[in-house]
Design a protein around this motif. Sequence first.
Motif, mmCIF file in Angstrom:
data_model
loop_
_atom_site.group_PDB
_atom_site.id
_atom_site.type_symbol
_atom_site.label_atom_id
_atom_site.label_comp_id
_atom_site.label_asym_id
_atom_site.label_seq_id
_atom_site.Cartn_x
_atom_site.Cartn_y
_atom_site.Cartn_z
ATOM 1 N N ARG A 3 0.824 -1.209 0.000
ATOM 2 C CA ARG A 3 0.000 0.000 0.000
ATOM 3 C C ARG A 3 0.859 1.261 0.000
ATOM 4 O O ARG A 3 0.362 2.358 -0.096
ATOM 5 C CB ARG A 3 -0.929 0.018 1.220
ATOM 6 C CG ARG A 3 -1.954 -1.076 1.185
ATOM 7 C CD ARG A 3 -2.935 -0.845 0.063
ATOM 8 N NE ARG A 3 -3.823 -1.979 -0.044
ATOM 9 C CZ ARG A 3 -4.338 -2.414 -1.163
ATOM 10 N NH1 ARG A 3 -4.039 -1.824 -2.292
ATOM 11 N NH2 ARG A 3 -5.136 -3.425 -1.187
ATOM 12 N N ALA A 4 2.165 1.089 0.098
ATOM 13 C CA ALA A 4 3.071 2.238 0.122
ATOM 14 C C ALA A 4 3.729 2.420 -1.241
ATOM 15 O O ALA A 4 3.905 1.466 -1.980
ATOM 16 C CB ALA A 4 4.150 2.020 1.178
ATOM 17 N N ASP A 5 4.073 3.640 -1.550
ATOM 18 C CA ASP A 5 4.871 3.928 -2.733
ATOM 19 C C ASP A 5 6.324 3.795 -2.284
ATOM 20 O O ASP A 5 6.905 4.722 -1.725
ATOM 21 C CB ASP A 5 4.582 5.331 -3.248
ATOM 22 C CG ASP A 5 5.358 5.681 -4.498
ATOM 23 O OD1 ASP A 5 6.264 4.909 -4.884
ATOM 24 O OD2 ASP A 5 5.071 6.735 -5.086
ATOM 25 N N LEU A 6 6.912 2.624 -2.513
ATOM 26 C CA LEU A 6 8.214 2.322 -1.949
ATOM 27 C C LEU A 6 9.326 3.236 -2.440
ATOM 28 O O LEU A 6 10.273 3.509 -1.715
ATOM 29 C CB LEU A 6 8.580 0.865 -2.211
ATOM 30 C CG LEU A 6 7.690 -0.129 -1.487
ATOM 31 C CD1 LEU A 6 8.136 -1.543 -1.768
ATOM 32 C CD2 LEU A 6 7.681 0.131 0.000
ATOM 33 N N SER A 7 9.203 3.736 -3.648
ATOM 34 C CA SER A 7 10.231 4.661 -4.119
ATOM 35 C C SER A 7 10.189 5.962 -3.309
ATOM 36 O O SER A 7 11.217 6.602 -3.105
ATOM 37 C CB SER A 7 10.060 4.951 -5.606
ATOM 38 O OG SER A 7 8.828 5.583 -5.846
ATOM 39 N N ARG A 8 9.025 6.315 -2.814
ATOM 40 C CA ARG A 8 8.932 7.511 -1.956
ATOM 41 C C ARG A 8 9.315 7.192 -0.515
ATOM 42 O O ARG A 8 9.850 8.040 0.181
ATOM 43 C CB ARG A 8 7.526 8.092 -1.995
ATOM 44 C CG ARG A 8 7.246 8.786 -3.292
ATOM 45 C CD ARG A 8 5.943 9.500 -3.249
ATOM 46 N NE ARG A 8 5.756 10.222 -4.500
ATOM 47 C CZ ARG A 8 4.766 11.022 -4.727
ATOM 48 N NH1 ARG A 8 3.850 11.212 -3.810
ATOM 49 N NH2 ARG A 8 4.665 11.639 -5.879
ATOM 50 N N VAL A 9 9.031 5.998 -0.076
ATOM 51 C CA VAL A 9 9.369 5.613 1.291
ATOM 52 C C VAL A 9 10.882 5.459 1.443
ATOM 53 O O VAL A 9 11.493 6.027 2.339
ATOM 54 C CB VAL A 9 8.662 4.298 1.698
ATOM 55 C CG1 VAL A 9 9.152 3.807 3.045
ATOM 56 C CG2 VAL A 9 7.152 4.475 1.713
ATOM 57 N N PHE A 10 11.489 4.690 0.557
ATOM 58 C CA PHE A 10 12.911 4.395 0.673
ATOM 59 C C PHE A 10 13.789 5.291 -0.193
ATOM 60 O O PHE A 10 14.935 5.537 0.138
ATOM 61 C CB PHE A 10 13.196 2.939 0.305
ATOM 62 C CG PHE A 10 12.613 1.958 1.273
ATOM 63 C CD1 PHE A 10 13.056 1.908 2.584
ATOM 64 C CD2 PHE A 10 11.622 1.087 0.887
ATOM 65 C CE1 PHE A 10 12.522 1.005 3.482
ATOM 66 C CE2 PHE A 10 11.087 0.173 1.769
ATOM 67 C CZ PHE A 10 11.543 0.142 3.069
ATOM 68 N N GLY A 11 13.253 5.757 -1.310
ATOM 69 C CA GLY A 11 14.035 6.602 -2.202
ATOM 70 C C GLY A 11 15.344 5.959 -2.586
ATOM 71 O O GLY A 11 15.418 4.762 -2.862
ATOM 72 N N GLU A 12 16.391 6.744 -2.577
ATOM 73 C CA GLU A 12 17.690 6.244 -2.996
ATOM 74 C C GLU A 12 18.314 5.301 -1.968
ATOM 75 O O GLU A 12 19.333 4.679 -2.238
ATOM 76 C CB GLU A 12 18.626 7.403 -3.285
ATOM 77 C CG GLU A 12 18.891 8.286 -2.097
ATOM 78 C CD GLU A 12 19.585 9.570 -2.494
ATOM 79 O OE1 GLU A 12 20.750 9.498 -2.909
ATOM 80 O OE2 GLU A 12 18.951 10.619 -2.389
ATOM 81 N N LEU A 13 17.686 5.168 -0.811
ATOM 82 C CA LEU A 13 18.201 4.231 0.182
ATOM 83 C C LEU A 13 17.847 2.787 -0.149
ATOM 84 O O LEU A 13 18.374 1.870 0.460
ATOM 85 C CB LEU A 13 17.648 4.575 1.568
ATOM 86 C CG LEU A 13 18.016 5.945 2.112
ATOM 87 C CD1 LEU A 13 17.420 6.135 3.489
ATOM 88 C CD2 LEU A 13 19.517 6.117 2.150
ATOM 89 N N MET A 14 16.979 2.587 -1.132
ATOM 90 C CA MET A 14 16.537 1.235 -1.463
ATOM 91 C C MET A 14 17.724 0.329 -1.753
ATOM 92 O O MET A 14 17.809 -0.776 -1.248
ATOM 93 C CB MET A 14 15.575 1.269 -2.656
ATOM 94 C CG MET A 14 14.941 -0.039 -2.939
ATOM 95 S SD MET A 14 13.767 -0.471 -1.663
ATOM 96 C CE MET A 14 12.806 -1.664 -2.521
ATOM 97 N N TYR A 15 18.677 0.801 -2.550
ATOM 98 C CA TYR A 15 19.813 -0.067 -2.845
ATOM 99 C C TYR A 15 20.724 -0.207 -1.633
ATOM 100 O O TYR A 15 21.419 -1.208 -1.468
ATOM 101 C CB TYR A 15 20.581 0.402 -4.080
ATOM 102 C CG TYR A 15 21.486 1.586 -3.872
ATOM 103 C CD1 TYR A 15 22.804 1.410 -3.494
ATOM 104 C CD2 TYR A 15 21.026 2.882 -4.075
ATOM 105 C CE1 TYR A 15 23.647 2.487 -3.305
ATOM 106 C CE2 TYR A 15 21.850 3.967 -3.899
ATOM 107 C CZ TYR A 15 23.163 3.769 -3.516
ATOM 108 O OH TYR A 15 23.991 4.841 -3.334
ATOM 109 N N GLY A 16 20.720 0.769 -0.744
ATOM 110 C CA GLY A 16 21.516 0.677 0.475
ATOM 111 C C GLY A 16 21.040 -0.415 1.412
ATOM 112 O O GLY A 16 21.768 -0.836 2.313
#
Length: 124
Positions: A3-16
């Motif tokens: 239900r979340a927009d993960l690119s907005r939640v994690f942003g550039e930290l996703m790959y981290g």
Amino acid sequence: MNRADLSRVFGELMYGLEEHYREKTFQTQYSNLPTYEIKNKRAVPMDYDVFENGFFIPENVYIIATMNDIDRSVEAFDFALRRRFQWIEVKANDVMKDALEGMQKNNDIHKGIKVSEFVESVKH
């Protein structure tokens, strides 16, 4: 998570969040922002920048979330999540009895309900 927009939640930290990036520093778009600390219940700028050499995510950071994998909107980011996170499937029928017994034990309500009979009636 679906239900979340993960690119907005994690942003550039996703790959981290990926295992091979843990404990390694990387630069983010926020590197030039001042860092703050709490003093006397107020946020005040710090004398030094804790992220001067980059940002990192420690190995001991865990993200615990639930997700309905039947939801078709999940398909778009399912692969990205599956390669970054460990998946543990928990089926409601497998944990329902223990969870309900725990709730009944910790509360003074519904003491007369036989949890095992209730669970069996719900499963069918």
